[in-house]
Scaffold this active site. Structure first.
Site, PDB file in Angstrom:
ATOM      1  CG  ASN A  45      17.190  -6.634  -2.227  1.00 30.99           C
ATOM      2  OD1 ASN A  45      17.739  -7.811  -2.696  1.00 30.99           O
ATOM      3  ND2 ASN A  45      18.380  -5.860  -1.668  1.00 30.99           N
ATOM      4  CG  HIS A 131      25.728  -9.012   3.642  1.00 31.38           C
ATOM      5  ND1 HIS A 131      25.878  -7.575   4.459  1.00 31.38           N
ATOM      6  CD2 HIS A 131      24.873  -8.701   2.629  1.00 31.38           C
ATOM      7  CE1 HIS A 131      25.422  -6.826   3.545  1.00 31.38           C
ATOM      8  NE2 HIS A 131      24.826  -7.301   2.450  1.00 31.38           N
ATOM      9  CD  GLU A 172      23.812 -14.036   4.639  1.00 33.21           C
ATOM     10  OE1 GLU A 172      23.501 -14.068   3.782  1.00 33.21           O
ATOM     11  OE2 GLU A 172      25.060 -13.102   4.768  1.00 33.21           O
ATOM     12  CB  SER A 176      22.474 -11.562  -0.258  1.00 35.06           C
ATOM     13  OG  SER A 176      23.834 -11.918   0.031  1.00 35.06           O
ATOM     14  CG  ASP A 201      21.728 -11.121   8.036  1.00 35.76           C
ATOM     15  OD1 ASP A 201      20.472 -10.916   7.788  1.00 35.76           O
ATOM     16  OD2 ASP A 201      22.668 -10.493   7.603  1.00 35.76           O
ATOM     17  CG  HIS A 204      18.201 -11.801   1.219  1.00 34.61           C
ATOM     18  ND1 HIS A 204      17.884 -10.789   0.140  1.00 34.61           N
ATOM     19  CD2 HIS A 204      19.222 -11.798   1.526  1.00 34.61           C
ATOM     20  CE1 HIS A 204      18.818 -10.308   0.055  1.00 34.61           C
ATOM     21  NE2 HIS A 204      19.816 -10.528   0.933  1.00 34.61           N
ATOM     22  CE  LYS A 235      18.636  -6.813   1.388  1.00 34.70           C
ATOM     23  NZ  LYS A 235      19.977  -7.100   2.205  1.00 34.70           N
TER      24      LYS A 235
HETATM   25  C1  LIG Z   1      21.294  -6.380   2.795  1.00 31.35           C
HETATM   26  C2  LIG Z   1      21.625  -7.027   3.720  1.00 31.35           C
HETATM   27  C3  LIG Z   1      22.115  -6.688   4.979  1.00 31.35           C
HETATM   28  C4  LIG Z   1      22.216  -5.315   5.181  1.00 31.35           C
HETATM   29  O1  LIG Z   1      20.865  -4.653   5.485  1.00 31.35           O
HETATM   30  P1  LIG Z   1      20.729  -3.109   5.074  1.00 31.35           P
HETATM   31  O2  LIG Z   1      19.697  -2.979   5.777  1.00 31.35           O
HETATM   32  O3  LIG Z   1      20.566  -3.118   3.676  1.00 31.35           O
HETATM   33  O4  LIG Z   1      21.934  -2.430   5.648  1.00 31.35           O
HETATM   34  C5  LIG Z   1      22.727  -7.479   5.884  1.00 31.35           C
HETATM   35  N1  LIG Z   1      22.953  -8.767   5.768  1.00 31.35           N
HETATM   36  C6  LIG Z   1      22.368  -9.379   4.509  1.00 31.35           C
HETATM   37  C7  LIG Z   1      22.561 -10.974   4.271  1.00 31.35           C
HETATM   38  C8  LIG Z   1      21.903  -8.915   3.589  1.00 31.35           C
HETATM   39  O5  LIG Z   1      21.390  -9.213   2.425  1.00 31.35           O
END
Ligand SMILES: *Cc1c(COP(=O)(O)O)cnc(C)c1O
Length: 380
Positions: A45, A131, A172, A176, A201, A204, A235
């Site tokens: 990522n 997620h 989101e 993801s 969220d 990405h 990421k």
């Molecule tokens: C990767 C991810 C997370 C978690 O983040 P980390 O920093 O890896 O714990 C939360 N939400 C989404 C949509 C993600 O892709």
């Protein structure tokens, strides 16, 4: 009552669901070393190619020299060092909010935030493809959980009409495992009409989408209408950690009540310092724009027909064992592209998930396209 973990493990294997950890003998990057094999990596990522960059390595060294290795305590005790606060101020500015709070991971951010704001008698409404961190956080809160089919505005509206207590819609910017986006403007309209809050969220999207890589809310000019903007530093930012950006009142409350913050040691100050450098100097501004342009160029080389909505491009296979077989054939051809399977995605919707980085070369993508063609897979 016996444990019989043996049978459980065997069953998992037979269904093609067994996984093991892969250990890299190189840095993170477009080319990695795995079990003595050199592979082109289409599975991280690290969208902007910052994780192993000379700039972030230097920032980590500088952070360690100035602030040491560990934070030594949780944020509320004595684990908040200057770079933690500076990072939070920078994140708030970046996300267009009054304040922000950094957590030790994106997962910890979700787990701390939702249960601090909602409880029994309240309602969390999630997109079906949210997620795991958001789902787990909703469960932990004790609020009633409602789920709408992926990006389905009609169902979301129905759920909003009959929700009780405080109502939080969770979705989101970029999903993801599918790489598609949510219809943010429409969701904002809906939640406002029903007096609900929205948690978005941007895991990405940050670094990749929007002006300066500020995310989808910024791209659509909706920052002030998204109540809780969540993201991760792990990421495109290239490090580790998570954050929540919101108004001062929300952040003040989370400092008191987010258990994953209160009862967990602060992220190393060097990481906070490097994240500050990453956000302010590498992700924002002309250096970041250059990386985003390269990323877009690579994505349109991979999918010339239609430009992908994000740096995540899934090739849906369906059957779990088939997907594994495809993935191992690609591995033999020199590419690391994991098969994503249940329980990460629904049963029967296993896929190869290609993630692109600004650091991939045109030649690497050309070879990937040829290999995917050999495997009988069309471009998405
Ligand atoms: C990767 C991810 C997370 C978690 O983040 P980390 O920093 O890896 O714990 C939360 N939400 C989404 C949509 C993600 O892709």
């Amino acid at each position: 009552m016996s444990w019989d973990l043996q049978t459980q493990c065997e069953e998992w294997r037979e269904r093609g669901l067994w996984r093991e950890l892969r250990v890299l003998d190189s840095m993170q990057g477009p080319v990695i070393h795995l079990d003595g094999q050199e592979l082109v990596n289409f599975s991280s990522n690290d969208y902007l190619g910052l994780a192993a960059s000379a700039e972030l390595q230097e920032a980590m060294r500088e952070g360690i020299e100035r602030y040491g290795a560990g934070a030594g305590a949780s944020r509320l005790v004595c684990g908040t060092l200057r770079p933690h606060r500076d990072l939070e101020d920078a994140l708030a500015e970046f996300k267009g909010t009054e304040a922000a709070l950094a957590f030790s991971s994106g997962y910890a951010t979700a787990l701390g935030t939702i249960p601090a704001l909602l409880g029994t008698g309240d309602t969390v409404i999630l997109d079906k493809l949210c997620h795991a961190s958001l789902v787990d956080a909703a469960k932990l809160s004790g609020a009633t959980i409602r789920v709408f089919p992926h990006n389905h505005l009609g169902k979301l509206e129905k759920l909003l009409q009959c929700a009780n207590g405080r109502v939080l819609v969770v979705t989101e910017s970029v999903f993801s495992m599918d790489g598609d986006r949510c219809p943010l403007a429409e969701i904002v309209e809906l939640k406002d009409r029903h007096g609900a809050w929205l948690m978005l969220d941007e895991a990405h999207a940050v670094g990749v989408i929007g002006p300066d890589g500020r995310g989808l809310a910024a791209e659509l000019g909706l920052e002030s209408r998204v109540d809780l903007q969540m993201g991760t530093l792990s990421k495109a930012i290239g490090l580790s950690g998570g954050y929540l950006a919101a108004n001062r009142q929300v952040i003040g409350w989370l400092i008191n009540r987010a258990r994953s913050l209160v009862y967990s040691t602060a992220m190393p100050p060097s990481v906070a310092y490097a994240a500050l450098v990453s956000v302010c100097k590498l992700v924002r501004g002309p250096a970041g724009d250059l990386r985003r342009q390269r990323l877009r160029d690579r994505l349109s080389q991979l999918c010339p027909e239609k430009s992908p909505a994000s740096a995540i491009v899934p090739w849906i296979i369906g059957d779990e064992l088939n997907a594994m077989e495809m993935s191992s054939r690609l591995r033999e051809a020199g590419f690391l592209i994991p098969a994503i399977r249940y329980p990460t995605v629904a049963r029967g919707s296993a896929r190869l998930r290609v993630t692109m980085s600004a650091d991939h070369t045109k030649e690497q993508i050309g070879r990937l396209l040829a290999a995917l063609g050999d495997a009988g897979l069309p471009c998405a």
